[in-house]
Enzyme design. Structure first.
Site, PDB file in Angstrom:
ATOM      1  N   LEU A  16     -56.730   1.696 -55.423  1.00 52.15           N
ATOM      2  CA  LEU A  16     -56.170   0.487 -56.044  1.00 52.15           C
ATOM      3  C   LEU A  16     -54.692   0.314 -55.723  1.00 52.15           C
ATOM      4  CD1 LEU A  16     -57.876   0.567 -59.566  1.00 52.15           C
ATOM      5  CD2 LEU A  16     -58.731  -0.370 -57.415  1.00 52.15           C
ATOM      6  N   LYS A  99     -58.926  15.843 -56.379  1.00 50.41           N
ATOM      7  CA  LYS A  99     -59.160  15.439 -54.992  1.00 50.41           C
ATOM      8  C   LYS A  99     -58.436  16.361 -54.013  1.00 50.41           C
ATOM      9  CE  LYS A  99     -60.765  12.700 -51.860  1.00 50.41           C
ATOM     10  NZ  LYS A  99     -60.616  11.299 -51.543  1.00 50.41           N
ATOM     11  N   HIS A 136     -62.030  15.161 -49.243  1.00 53.17           N
ATOM     12  CA  HIS A 136     -61.945  14.400 -47.994  1.00 53.17           C
ATOM     13  C   HIS A 136     -62.259  15.411 -46.892  1.00 53.17           C
ATOM     14  CE1 HIS A 136     -60.387  11.129 -45.349  1.00 53.17           C
ATOM     15  NE2 HIS A 136     -60.457  12.151 -44.521  1.00 53.17           N
ATOM     16  N   ASP A 244     -65.019   3.606 -51.095  1.00 51.80           N
ATOM     17  CA  ASP A 244     -63.782   3.916 -50.369  1.00 51.80           C
ATOM     18  C   ASP A 244     -63.065   2.631 -49.950  1.00 51.80           C
ATOM     19  OD1 ASP A 244     -61.743   5.405 -49.298  1.00 51.80           O
ATOM     20  OD2 ASP A 244     -62.786   5.846 -47.419  1.00 51.80           O
TER      21      ASP A 244
END
Ligand code: NCD
Ligand code: ZN
Length: 336
Positions: A16, A99, A136, A244
């Site tokens: 965002l 993450k 990731h 994503d």
């Protein structure tokens, strides 16, 4: 079929951003969705309970002002040296996952670990607390098309050392990674994007370079795409939707070097419906987009439904100050 009604879906991977641009991106990403999981790679990163609470409040203010009832799920970024106390505080502040961006792997990832041993203490804390590690999964130094495959051994390293840690491999892009997810235990799941289901590297480069489709992991071959579609329509709860959606201002996508990220929030449900229809699996779309991710993150199913209608519309060339994915193209389905 020209109409499909599904429980409101969940988008378990959105960007965002921050500042003035965030309002448009947040509203577009919230539209039609029950939950969205917000990624932490802003600058400075979401890497403390305070930063997490501030970021969430800013997004919530936007959603409230516009009467959106999409619920926010927050994440924080793992940075070497942050310590297990900070991890615990972020979890207590409401994060659903941490993450892991390997250093140099993608947008704003320079401060990430070079190896999981650099965040050993933090991973132990996550494991003990029963929270999810979101990864990731690309080896930054490998050739572009091997980055994801080469990172599978790093995931195996984590799986061996942290036998109770639950892991999400984000934005799967290759047949090799799909197979690994199938082979690994139940505690490993994976998000799949709409653009990796809908496109290949040919769409990126073959008919004039389309920088709006340049993202990490880079779009791959038709064989990879077919493996991803098979996984998404399989009804296997390990595979769930995360768009994503990663907007960059149009001027940046038209300037060198082009940043990685494709803005799919405006088209993600339309692309999914097209892909599932072509695979003769529209009846599996609800499980992939609304159910599997909710099961993984233990979220309540939405009491509301949305309708997807088969009516062609032309995606604008620019939207929210970006060049959206599928800009200028006709897409067959729209969400209502
Ligand atoms: C994302 C971004 O722009 O933040 N970019 C991308 O290409 N997907 C980061 C990410 O998820 O890799
Ligand atoms: Zn992302």
């Amino acid at each position: 079929m020209t109409e499909l009604v599904i429980k409101k879906p969940n988008d378990l991977h959105v960007h965002l951003r921050q500042g003035d641009e965030m309002e448009g991106y947040a509203l577009r990403s919230a539209e039609h969705f029950e939950h969205m999981l917000v990624m932490p790679n802003i600058k400075p990163p979401v890497a403390s309970a305070k930063a997490l609470a501030e970021y969430r409040r800013k997004i919530q203010d936007i959603l409230k002002r516009h009467k959106s009832d999409c619920k926010l799920l927050m994440s924080f970024k793992l940075i070497p040296g942050m310590g297990s106390d900070t991890v615990r505080e972020c979890l207590r502040a409401g994060a659903v996952c941490a993450k892991y961006y390997p250093a140099g792997s993608t947008t704003n990832a320079d401060d990430g670990p070079r190896h999981p041993s650099e965040i050993a203490e933090e991973l132990s804390e996550l494991e003990q607390a029963g929270f999810v590690l979101s990864v990731h999964a690309e080896a930054p130094d490998s050739p572009e098309f091997s980055k994801e495959r080469d990172f599978l051994s790093v995931i195996e390293y984590i799986l061996t050392r942290y036998p109770n840690l639950r892991i999400v491999v984000e934005h799967l892009s290759s047949a090799d990674a799909v197979q690994a997810i199938l082979d690994w235990p139940e505690r490993v799941g994976a998000s799949i994007t709409a653009h990796h289901l809908a496109y290949t590297v040919e769409d990126l480069v073959s008919d004039g370079l389309d920088s709006s489709l340049y993202c990490k992991p880079v779009l791959k071959t038709q064989k990879d795409r077919e493996a991803l579609i098979a996984a998404a329509i399989s009804g296997n709860a390990k595979f769930f939707f995360g768009s994503d959606s990663a907007p960059h201002p149009a001027a940046k996508k038209l300037c060198l070097p082009v940043p990685a990220g494709t803005y799919t929030a405006p088209v993600r449900l339309s692309l999914l419906a097209e892909v599932f229809e072509e695979a003769k699996a529209l009846n599996r779309l609800e499980f992939f987009a609304s159910t599997a991710g909710a099961l993984w993150y233990n979220l309540p199913a939405s009491p509301q439904a949305i309708k997807l209608v088969k009516e062609p519309w032309r995606v604008p060339e620019t939207l929210d100050g970006t060049i959206p994915c599928a800009h200028g193209k006709f897409i067959n389905w729209q969400a209502q």
